[in-house]
Design an enzyme around this catalytic site. Structure first.
Site, PDB file in Angstrom:
ATOM      1  N   ASN A   1       0.884  -1.166   0.000  1.00 51.45           N
ATOM      2  CA  ASN A   1       0.000   0.000   0.000  1.00 51.45           C
ATOM      3  C   ASN A   1       0.923   1.218   0.000  1.00 51.45           C
ATOM      4  O   ASN A   1       1.482   1.582   1.026  1.00 51.45           O
ATOM      5  CB  ASN A   1      -0.893  -0.039   1.244  1.00 51.45           C
ATOM      6  CG  ASN A   1      -1.856   1.134   1.290  1.00 51.45           C
ATOM      7  OD1 ASN A   1      -1.786   2.038   0.454  1.00 51.45           O
ATOM      8  ND2 ASN A   1      -2.730   1.133   2.263  1.00 51.45           N
TER       9      ASN A   1
ATOM     10  N   ARG B   1      -2.506  -2.107  -3.561  1.00 47.52           N
ATOM     11  CA  ARG B   1      -3.724  -1.316  -3.384  1.00 47.52           C
ATOM     12  C   ARG B   1      -3.655  -0.147  -4.360  1.00 47.52           C
ATOM     13  O   ARG B   1      -2.668   0.594  -4.390  1.00 47.52           O
ATOM     14  CB  ARG B   1      -3.792  -0.783  -1.959  1.00 47.52           C
ATOM     15  CG  ARG B   1      -4.972   0.116  -1.792  1.00 47.52           C
ATOM     16  CD  ARG B   1      -4.935   0.863  -0.498  1.00 47.52           C
ATOM     17  NE  ARG B   1      -6.148   1.660  -0.394  1.00 47.52           N
ATOM     18  CZ  ARG B   1      -6.235   2.760   0.325  1.00 47.52           C
ATOM     19  NH1 ARG B   1      -5.202   3.188   1.013  1.00 47.52           N
ATOM     20  NH2 ARG B   1      -7.349   3.417   0.378  1.00 47.52           N
TER      21      ARG B   1
ATOM     22  N   HIS C   1     -13.012   2.905  -0.370  1.00 43.76           N
ATOM     23  CA  HIS C   1     -13.077   1.915   0.727  1.00 43.76           C
ATOM     24  C   HIS C   1     -13.724   0.603   0.257  1.00 43.76           C
ATOM     25  O   HIS C   1     -14.189  -0.177   1.092  1.00 43.76           O
ATOM     26  CB  HIS C   1     -13.923   2.422   1.921  1.00 43.76           C
ATOM     27  CG  HIS C   1     -13.248   3.436   2.772  1.00 43.76           C
ATOM     28  ND1 HIS C   1     -13.962   4.376   3.486  1.00 43.76           N
ATOM     29  CD2 HIS C   1     -11.941   3.648   3.061  1.00 43.76           C
ATOM     30  CE1 HIS C   1     -13.124   5.142   4.162  1.00 43.76           C
ATOM     31  NE2 HIS C   1     -11.900   4.719   3.917  1.00 43.76           N
TER      32      HIS C   1
ATOM     33  N   ARG D   1     -11.960  15.676   6.924  1.00 39.50           N
ATOM     34  CA  ARG D   1     -12.851  16.029   5.806  1.00 39.50           C
ATOM     35  C   ARG D   1     -14.270  16.149   6.340  1.00 39.50           C
ATOM     36  O   ARG D   1     -14.705  15.325   7.143  1.00 39.50           O
ATOM     37  CB  ARG D   1     -12.853  14.955   4.719  1.00 39.50           C
ATOM     38  CG  ARG D   1     -11.500  14.673   4.119  1.00 39.50           C
ATOM     39  CD  ARG D   1     -11.610  13.608   3.036  1.00 39.50           C
ATOM     40  NE  ARG D   1     -10.370  12.874   2.921  1.00 39.50           N
ATOM     41  CZ  ARG D   1     -10.272  11.546   2.912  1.00 39.50           C
ATOM     42  NH1 ARG D   1     -11.353  10.777   2.995  1.00 39.50           N
ATOM     43  NH2 ARG D   1      -9.105  10.962   2.808  1.00 39.50           N
TER      44      ARG D   1
ATOM     45  N   GLU E   1      -8.241  -5.272   4.804  1.00 44.99           N
ATOM     46  CA  GLU E   1      -8.089  -5.016   3.366  1.00 44.99           C
ATOM     47  C   GLU E   1      -6.891  -5.765   2.786  1.00 44.99           C
ATOM     48  O   GLU E   1      -6.948  -6.249   1.659  1.00 44.99           O
ATOM     49  CB  GLU E   1      -7.946  -3.505   3.134  1.00 44.99           C
ATOM     50  CG  GLU E   1      -9.242  -2.765   3.423  1.00 44.99           C
ATOM     51  CD  GLU E   1      -9.042  -1.289   3.707  1.00 44.99           C
ATOM     52  OE1 GLU E   1      -9.228  -0.498   2.783  1.00 44.99           O
ATOM     53  OE2 GLU E   1      -8.704  -0.933   4.849  1.00 44.99           O
TER      54      GLU E   1
END
Ligand code: AMP
Length: 415
Positions: free
Chosen positions: A7, A99, A189, A250, A396
């Site tokens: 990742n 990823r 996601h 955010r 993940e």
């Protein structure tokens, strides 16, 4: 088969080494052998490396780019000091899973990487200018060091949401903008939503077609996903990960005209507005303290900080909105699944979200809720609740490793 999962961020490289194959996937017998992260690539990098069952080793070294960082990881992996079983030489690594944040409309599932795929990931850079170039650095580095002989696979955050109908993914702006520039909602996601949906299906022994749930990933980034008959039919993030829920930094949904208003009132440029929305809003923006939910809960508890409470309350209320919205879109769901750092570890946030949701059939058992933390899986609903509430820790990396195996073996990869 030993799979290296990468990742790659703009100045970081996270990795896991996972031993898995089609039989291990079937039996859930995959094994994580090692993991680590290299941060601050480009200067004096911070290196954390850990073989499973051993304490982490921490060090620093000047690493100028992602190639140097990956080289460092590989040298460690094959050294006897690392104590990683089954990796004696680079040749023991059978495949690499990457990823990749944005696959645009092109990639609806994970794919083996070749030159054409690299070109297409590059084409998606304009949709994810921060993330895709960083992910590509990991791909370039791995292809360079490991060569063409080691298959590499791209697993996209967006693919799981490629099943959304146009009524979910189109914005109500001039249609030509979708045709000309592919301005639409993609969602992110996806690997996390897909993994917890898979765990739900296994634990409840449901078929794909019988999987009707809302998954809620609450971490530093947050998103919700409506999953009907096993497929994503809506999700809260949009063209970029800015839309939807309140997150660490955010703000999620806002009235778009705030941007023009702030441009005039505060003289903010487009770049400054982008920073405001991505880095200075959300929990941090409202509380004025931190983007970290654990610290906010502490502030609220110890000092009754008003803005810490407000930030948490707005965060929880936004999740409630999405639960209601998706229940309506799906005409009901069987379960809500919480995951991500906050979703997995904060009984308090889960309780505040699920409070007064009897109208939706949601009610949680306080005791079960409190007991389900620290990567535990469990159904935390009260006996009488019509809609079950689950906590299912995400993984993940495991799904990336499994997709890598399935791509290499050309096996079906639904979830
Ligand atoms: P992630 O991005 O999935 O690693 O999640 C990071 C978020 O999870 C941060 O806001 C953390 O404060 C939050 N988090 C982790 N552990 C806890 C906890 N025990 N209680 C509340 N929030 C937590």
């Amino acid at each position: 088969m030993i799979v290296l999962v990468l990742n790659s961020g703009s100045s970081s490289l996270k990795f896991q080494v996972i031993d898995t194959d089609l039989e291990a996937i079937e039996k859930s017998a995959d094994k994580t052998l090692a993991q680590g992260v290299i941060e601050r690539i480009g200067s004096e990098a911070l290196i954390t490396l850990r073989a499973e069952g051993n304490p982490p080793s921490r060090s620093t070294a000047p690493l100028r780019d992602h190639r140097a960082a990956l080289d460092k990881v590989l040298r460690w992996l094959v050294s006897p000091d690392s104590k990683v079983p089954g990796v004696a030489s680079i040749g023991d690594i059978s495949a690499v899973g990457h990823r990749v944040v944005h696959g645009g409309e092109k990639f609806t599932k994970s794919v083996a990487i070749d030159d054409a795929v690299v070109d297409q990931i590059e084409d998606c850079i304009e949709l994810a200018p921060l993330h895709n170039p960083a992910n590509l650095k990991g791909i370039y580095a791995a292809r360079e060091i490991l060569g063409q002989g080691v298959p590499q696979v791209a697993v996209f955050d967006t693919s799981f949401h490629s099943t959304m109908p146009d009524t979910s993914y189109l914005y109500a702006i001039p249609y030509q903008l979708y045709v000309r520039h592919k301005v639409r909602r993609y969602g992110f996601h996806g690997t996390s939503h897909r993994y917890v949906a898979y765990r739900y299906r296994i634990l409840t022994e449901k078929s794909y077609d019988d999987t009707n749930i809302i998954t809620v990933h609450l971490g530093n980034g947050c998103s919700a996903c409506a999953i009907q008959k096993g497929s994503s039919i809506n999700t809260s993030m949009g063209l970029t990960p800015l839309e939807g829920l309140v997150m660490g930094t955010r703000g999620g949904n806002i009235d778009p005209s705030i941007l023009e208003f702030l441009h005039h009132k505060e003289g903010l440029s487009l770049d400054q507005l982008d920073t405001l929305l991505n880095k200075q809003s959300g929990l941090l923006g409202v509380s004025g303290l931190t983007n970290d939910m654990r610290d906010l809960l502490e502030e609220e508890r110890l000092h009754q900080d008003r803005r810490a409470r407000l930030a948490i309350d707005i965060f929880c209320q936004r999740v409630k909105f999405y639960l209601g919205a998706y229940m309506a879109q799906m005409n009901g769901a069987d379960a809500v699944v919480f995951t991500g750092g906050i979703g997995e570890n904060s009984p308090e946030v889960r309780e505040r979200i699920c409070k007064d949701l009897d109208v939706l059939g949601i009610a949680i058992d306080k005791k079960k809720n409190k007991a389900t933390v620290g990567r535990k899986e469990g159904d935390i609903s009260s006996e009488k609740a019509k809609v079950r509430v689950w906590v299912l820790p995400t993984n993940e990396e495991l799904l990336i490793a499994r997709d890598t195996v399935r791509c290499v073996k050309d096996a079906p990869r639904r979830w």
